[in-house]
Design a protein around this motif. Structure first.
Motif, PDB file in Angstrom:
ATOM      1  N   ALA A   1      32.849  36.036  38.336  1.00 20.36           N
ATOM      2  CA  ALA A   1      33.544  34.773  38.065  1.00 20.36           C
ATOM      3  C   ALA A   1      35.046  34.975  37.933  1.00 20.36           C
ATOM      4  CB  ALA A   1      32.990  34.137  36.792  1.00 20.36           C
ATOM      5  N   GLN A   2      35.468  36.174  37.537  1.00 18.74           N
ATOM      6  CA  GLN A   2      36.895  36.464  37.423  1.00 18.74           C
ATOM      7  C   GLN A   2      37.615  36.321  38.759  1.00 18.74           C
ATOM      8  OE1 GLN A   2      36.616  40.448  35.542  1.00 18.74           O
ATOM      9  NE2 GLN A   2      38.119  39.685  34.096  1.00 18.74           N
ATOM     10  N   VAL A   3      36.927  36.602  39.843  1.00 25.70           N
ATOM     11  CA  VAL A   3      37.600  36.660  41.149  1.00 25.70           C
ATOM     12  C   VAL A   3      37.107  35.600  42.121  1.00 25.70           C
ATOM     13  CG1 VAL A   3      38.009  39.129  40.870  1.00 25.70           C
ATOM     14  CG2 VAL A   3      35.948  38.365  42.053  1.00 25.70           C
ATOM     15  N   GLU A   4      36.065  34.848  41.760  1.00 24.96           N
ATOM     16  CA  GLU A   4      35.477  33.864  42.675  1.00 24.96           C
ATOM     17  C   GLU A   4      36.414  32.669  42.855  1.00 24.96           C
ATOM     18  OE1 GLU A   4      33.748  32.263  45.368  1.00 24.96           O
ATOM     19  OE2 GLU A   4      32.481  33.889  44.575  1.00 24.96           O
ATOM     20  N   GLN A   5      36.788  32.374  44.107  1.00 24.96           N
ATOM     21  CA  GLN A   5      37.699  31.265  44.375  1.00 24.96           C
ATOM     22  C   GLN A   5      36.983  29.981  44.787  1.00 24.96           C
ATOM     23  OE1 GLN A   5      41.795  32.234  45.676  1.00 24.96           O
ATOM     24  NE2 GLN A   5      40.815  33.918  46.794  1.00 24.96           N
ATOM     25  N   ASP A   6      35.694  30.062  45.066  1.00 25.86           N
ATOM     26  CA  ASP A   6      34.917  28.871  45.384  1.00 25.86           C
ATOM     27  C   ASP A   6      34.513  28.210  44.071  1.00 25.86           C
ATOM     28  OD1 ASP A   6      33.091  26.931  46.046  1.00 25.86           O
ATOM     29  OD2 ASP A   6      31.759  28.246  47.187  1.00 25.86           O
ATOM     30  N   THR A  39      54.674  30.414  43.033  1.00 22.78           N
ATOM     31  CA  THR A  39      53.940  30.342  44.292  1.00 22.78           C
ATOM     32  C   THR A  39      52.793  31.339  44.232  1.00 22.78           C
ATOM     33  OG1 THR A  39      55.384  31.973  45.329  1.00 22.78           O
ATOM     34  CG2 THR A  39      55.948  29.646  45.645  1.00 22.78           C
ATOM     35  N   VAL A  40      51.727  31.036  44.994  1.00 18.66           N
ATOM     36  CA  VAL A  40      50.564  31.914  45.065  1.00 18.66           C
ATOM     37  C   VAL A  40      50.241  32.139  46.534  1.00 18.66           C
ATOM     38  CG1 VAL A  40      48.156  32.270  44.375  1.00 18.66           C
ATOM     39  CG2 VAL A  40      49.681  30.897  42.922  1.00 18.66           C
ATOM     40  N   THR A  41      50.023  33.382  46.920  1.00 22.94           N
ATOM     41  CA  THR A  41      49.656  33.673  48.308  1.00 22.94           C
ATOM     42  C   THR A  41      48.260  33.154  48.598  1.00 22.94           C
ATOM     43  OG1 THR A  41      48.866  35.861  47.646  1.00 22.94           O
ATOM     44  CG2 THR A  41      51.140  35.696  48.446  1.00 22.94           C
ATOM     45  N   PRO A  42      47.934  32.869  49.860  1.00 20.13           N
ATOM     46  CA  PRO A  42      46.620  32.304  50.202  1.00 20.13           C
ATOM     47  C   PRO A  42      45.437  33.145  49.725  1.00 20.13           C
ATOM     48  CG  PRO A  42      48.121  32.065  52.049  1.00 20.13           C
ATOM     49  CD  PRO A  42      48.830  32.908  51.045  1.00 20.13           C
ATOM     50  N   GLY A  95      45.335  34.758  46.997  1.00 16.19           N
ATOM     51  CA  GLY A  95      45.303  34.734  45.538  1.00 16.19           C
ATOM     52  C   GLY A  95      45.702  36.029  44.879  1.00 16.19           C
ATOM     53  N   LYS A  96      46.233  36.980  45.635  1.00 17.44           N
ATOM     54  CA  LYS A  96      46.505  38.302  45.084  1.00 17.44           C
ATOM     55  C   LYS A  96      47.973  38.536  44.733  1.00 17.44           C
ATOM     56  CE  LYS A  96      42.640  40.682  47.328  1.00 17.44           C
ATOM     57  NZ  LYS A  96      42.263  41.844  48.176  1.00 17.44           N
ATOM     58  N   GLU A  97      48.803  37.550  44.949  1.00 17.33           N
ATOM     59  CA  GLU A  97      50.209  37.701  44.587  1.00 17.33           C
ATOM     60  C   GLU A  97      50.739  36.385  44.050  1.00 17.33           C
ATOM     61  OE1 GLU A  97      52.871  40.116  47.078  1.00 17.33           O
ATOM     62  OE2 GLU A  97      54.218  38.366  47.100  1.00 17.33           O
ATOM     63  N   LEU A  98      51.251  36.412  42.826  1.00 20.08           N
ATOM     64  CA  LEU A  98      51.839  35.238  42.187  1.00 20.08           C
ATOM     65  C   LEU A  98      53.298  35.552  41.898  1.00 20.08           C
ATOM     66  CD1 LEU A  98      48.704  35.534  41.093  1.00 20.08           C
ATOM     67  CD2 LEU A  98      49.345  33.531  39.753  1.00 20.08           C
ATOM     68  N   THR A  99      54.181  34.668  42.331  1.00 20.45           N
ATOM     69  CA  THR A  99      55.610  34.851  42.108  1.00 20.45           C
ATOM     70  C   THR A  99      56.121  33.732  41.207  1.00 20.45           C
ATOM     71  OG1 THR A  99      55.900  35.906  44.258  1.00 20.45           O
ATOM     72  CG2 THR A  99      57.873  35.031  43.199  1.00 20.45           C
ATOM     73  N   LYS A 112      51.148  41.452  41.094  1.00 21.41           N
ATOM     74  CA  LYS A 112      50.325  42.024  42.147  1.00 21.41           C
ATOM     75  C   LYS A 112      48.911  42.204  41.592  1.00 21.41           C
ATOM     76  CE  LYS A 112      53.504  42.867  45.379  1.00 21.41           C
ATOM     77  NZ  LYS A 112      53.428  42.412  46.784  1.00 21.41           N
ATOM     78  N   MET A 113      47.939  41.539  42.234  1.00 21.95           N
ATOM     79  CA  MET A 113      46.564  41.544  41.757  1.00 21.95           C
ATOM     80  C   MET A 113      45.683  42.359  42.708  1.00 21.95           C
ATOM     81  SD  MET A 113      47.241  39.389  39.265  1.00 21.95           S
ATOM     82  CE  MET A 113      45.608  39.036  38.617  1.00 21.95           C
ATOM     83  N   LYS A 114      44.748  43.095  42.150  1.00 24.61           N
ATOM     84  CA  LYS A 114      43.799  43.803  43.012  1.00 24.61           C
ATOM     85  C   LYS A 114      42.688  42.875  43.493  1.00 24.61           C
ATOM     86  CE  LYS A 114      41.110  45.612  39.105  1.00 24.61           C
ATOM     87  NZ  LYS A 114      40.686  46.858  38.384  1.00 24.61           N
ATOM     88  N   ALA A 115      42.567  41.729  42.849  1.00 22.26           N
ATOM     89  CA  ALA A 115      41.604  40.693  43.252  1.00 22.26           C
ATOM     90  C   ALA A 115      42.133  39.365  42.736  1.00 22.26           C
ATOM     91  CB  ALA A 115      40.221  40.979  42.684  1.00 22.26           C
ATOM     92  N   PRO A 116      41.700  38.238  43.316  1.00 20.43           N
ATOM     93  CA  PRO A 116      42.181  36.931  42.846  1.00 20.43           C
ATOM     94  C   PRO A 116      41.816  36.694  41.382  1.00 20.43           C
ATOM     95  CG  PRO A 116      41.005  36.726  44.931  1.00 20.43           C
ATOM     96  CD  PRO A 116      40.750  38.114  44.438  1.00 20.43           C
ATOM     97  N   ALA A 117      42.596  35.860  40.742  1.00 17.86           N
ATOM     98  CA  ALA A 117      42.338  35.454  39.354  1.00 17.86           C
ATOM     99  C   ALA A 117      42.510  33.942  39.285  1.00 17.86           C
ATOM    100  CB  ALA A 117      43.284  36.163  38.401  1.00 17.86           C
TER     101      ALA A 117
END
Length: 536
Positions: A473-478, A92-95, A97-101, A156-161
């Protein structure tokens, strides 16, 4: 798919392969109709002999191709890039994008009998972040890996990936046993050469210069698999001998262009052999000339631009790669249609312009017509890099650059280029991986200049705007914005050319038609071969 080529032009085959090999546009391979056959020994040809078997820090092609039979990742990827559960069964991924379980597969054991747990995953991912050529970018935003229980991992991510779920195959993010590696230097741990994994095959022996043997893992978590009893890996350094080995049935399969391109059409006519172009979507390859920007000559942009004008890419395509591929326009392979753009500065073949640029750089010819002398190191995989080097030497001689070719084995090449930095320029193969953050960024990101780590930023390229674009680009979700960031990146490096990308290669697997289910995933022959079997 067995591809036959009578009446099919090399260029047509190359164009077809660029799509088919991408794994992006084709439906998932259907299972063979017959019941899989149990037993048998697969004879797997690899060249060159690998330098190790666990790609924690060394992602040389043979290392990656073989390791996945022994070590595994959290996921595999079907030909359409849908996920195939492996050591992870769900996520699962939080909305934000900073936490993946990840929920891990239960009941899995390492080949030494120890249980596989979340601690192994946490250790492996943090190790990849520190030591892997691509992992430094892939896991740059990974702050912490939590293990609330033995079968749950929380990233735990400091920014989305947004690319991260594409990076979890065994060849890209191998999961290794913490109890074997913890407290050691992972780059020199002896188990890199005698690995302990969770995969369908166990390492048995490595006779240097001759062969390896992998034996069936009787306790593999996917009950009933693998179907094969063993894999014997053969090392055949001579290119002609490799082709003969396929012709005579001495070997059953080889990937990553295991024979010279000059032999491909001839061998494709043999009824007992098949040519497979799928299974390379996870890592389409580009051949490239990489400059050492610490060299006083190649530090000058005019010199790199002159080389670009002096080298005729079409000659390389037709005479080295026999038309199997396309001329590369930049660092991203044409198969990556989402991220690729042809709208970048191009360097037409123009020796007159090359001479003008070298004059402008203050490098006149001497009485012998030589401006300066440099050494050139071709990647020692296959014969195409050596042939490319021979052409590059001839082409640059025409504009007054004297080139000395240096050929060596893979271990010497890696030490010379990435550890000692005792090189002027090389030609090699750059694997794109399924996303530019995973496969392309490592060559151009200034923070990935790490002497001793193979296939990283070997040129020592530094450009603050390129760093900004890659990190954005590493963190861009669009998705649209992310594509634009990579387009802008390609435009800048096309002008700076720390690397001159030459050919978007059509990679292929050659195999006995008696080998079934060898290409079921986006990483094809690099996958674990748990479902492969032989028929008589």
């Amino acid at each position: 798919m067995v591809l036959r080529m009578p009446g099919l032009s090399r260029r047509a085959f190359g164009a077809f392969g660029a799509v088919a090999g991408s794994g992006l546009l084709l439906p998932r391979t259907l299972r063979a109709q017959e019941e899989p056959v149990r037993g048998g020994t697969l004879r797997f040809l690899v060249d060159p002999e690998p330098t190790g078997l666990v790609p924690l820090s060394d992602t040389t092609g043979a290392n990656v191709m073989l390791s996945c039979k022994i070590t595994e990742g959290l996921y595999g990827y079907n030909l359409d890039f849908s996920l195939r559960p492996q050591l992870a069964v769900s996520h699962t991924v939080t909305p934000d994008g900073k936490e993946l379980t990840f929920k891990l597969r239960e009941g899995v054991k390492w080949h030494d009998g120890q249980p596989f747990t979340s601690a192994d995953v946490a250790f492996s991912l943090m190790t990849l972040k520190a030591s892997h050529p691509r992992g430094r970018a892939t896991y740059a935003n990974l702050e912490e890996v939590q293990t609330p229980d033995e079968h749950t991992v929380v990233l735990k991510m400091k920014a989305p990936a947004p690319y991260l779920l594409n990076a979890l195959a065994g060849q890209e993010s191998p999961i290794v046993p913490k109890h074997i590696y913890d407290g050691s230097d992972v780059t020199t741990n002896p188990h890199n050469h005698a690995p302990i994994g969770t995969g369908p095959f166990k390492f048995k022996e490595w006779q240097r210069g001759s062969h390896m043997i992998f034996e069936r893992n009787e306790d593999y978590w996917d009950a009933g698999k693998p179907y094969l009893d063993r894999i014997i890996v053969r090392f055949i350094p001579d290119a002609a001998a490799r082709s003969i080995a396929f012709e005579t049935g001495e070997v059953d399969v080889g990937g990553d262009y295991p024979i010279p391109y000059s032999d491909l059409e001839r061998l494709s006519q043999i009824p007992t052999l098949g040519i497979e172009t799928r299974g390379y979507g996870y890592g389409p390859n580009i051949s490239a000339i990489e400059f050492n920007l610490d060299n006083p000559y190649f530090a000058k942009p005019e010199v790199r631009q002159a080389v670009a004008h002096a080298v005729n890419k079409e000659i390389l395509l037709q005479n080295v790669y026999y038309g199997f591929g396309e001329v590369a326009t930049g660092p991203i392979h044409q198969a990556h249609t989402q991220f690729y753009t042809p709208d970048v500065h191009q360097y037409a073949f123009d020796p007159e312009r090359a001479n003008q640029l070298l004059d402008q750089a203050g490098l006149p010819r001497n009485d012998e017509g030589i401006r300066f002398a440099v050494s050139h190191d071709p990647l020692p995989i296959g014969n195409q890099h050596i042939q490319s080097g021979e052409y590059i030497r001839q082409a640059l001689a025409q504009v007054g650059i004297q080139v000395t070719l240096r050929n060596q084995d893979m271990a010497t090449y890696i030490k010379r280029v990435y550890a000692d930095r005792d090189f002027d320029f090389v030609n090699n193969t750059m694997t794109n991986s399924p996303d530019p953050t995973l496969g392309v960024q490592r060559f151009y990101w200034s923070k990935n200049f790490k002497p001793g780590v193979p296939f990283s930023n070997g040129s020592h390229y530094e450009n603050a705007e390129v760093d900004r674009l890659l990190e954005a680009a590493q963190v861009e979700q669009d998705p649209a914005r992310r594509v634009q960031l990579f387009h802008d990146f390609q435009k800048i490096v096309a002008v700076d050319i720390p690397t001159l990308n030459t050919i978007a290669i059509q990679t292929f697997t050659i195999h006995s038609v008696n080998l079934k289910n060898h290409t079921l995933t986006a990483d094809g022959i690099h996958a674990n071969l748990a479902e492969a079997y032989l028929v008589s």
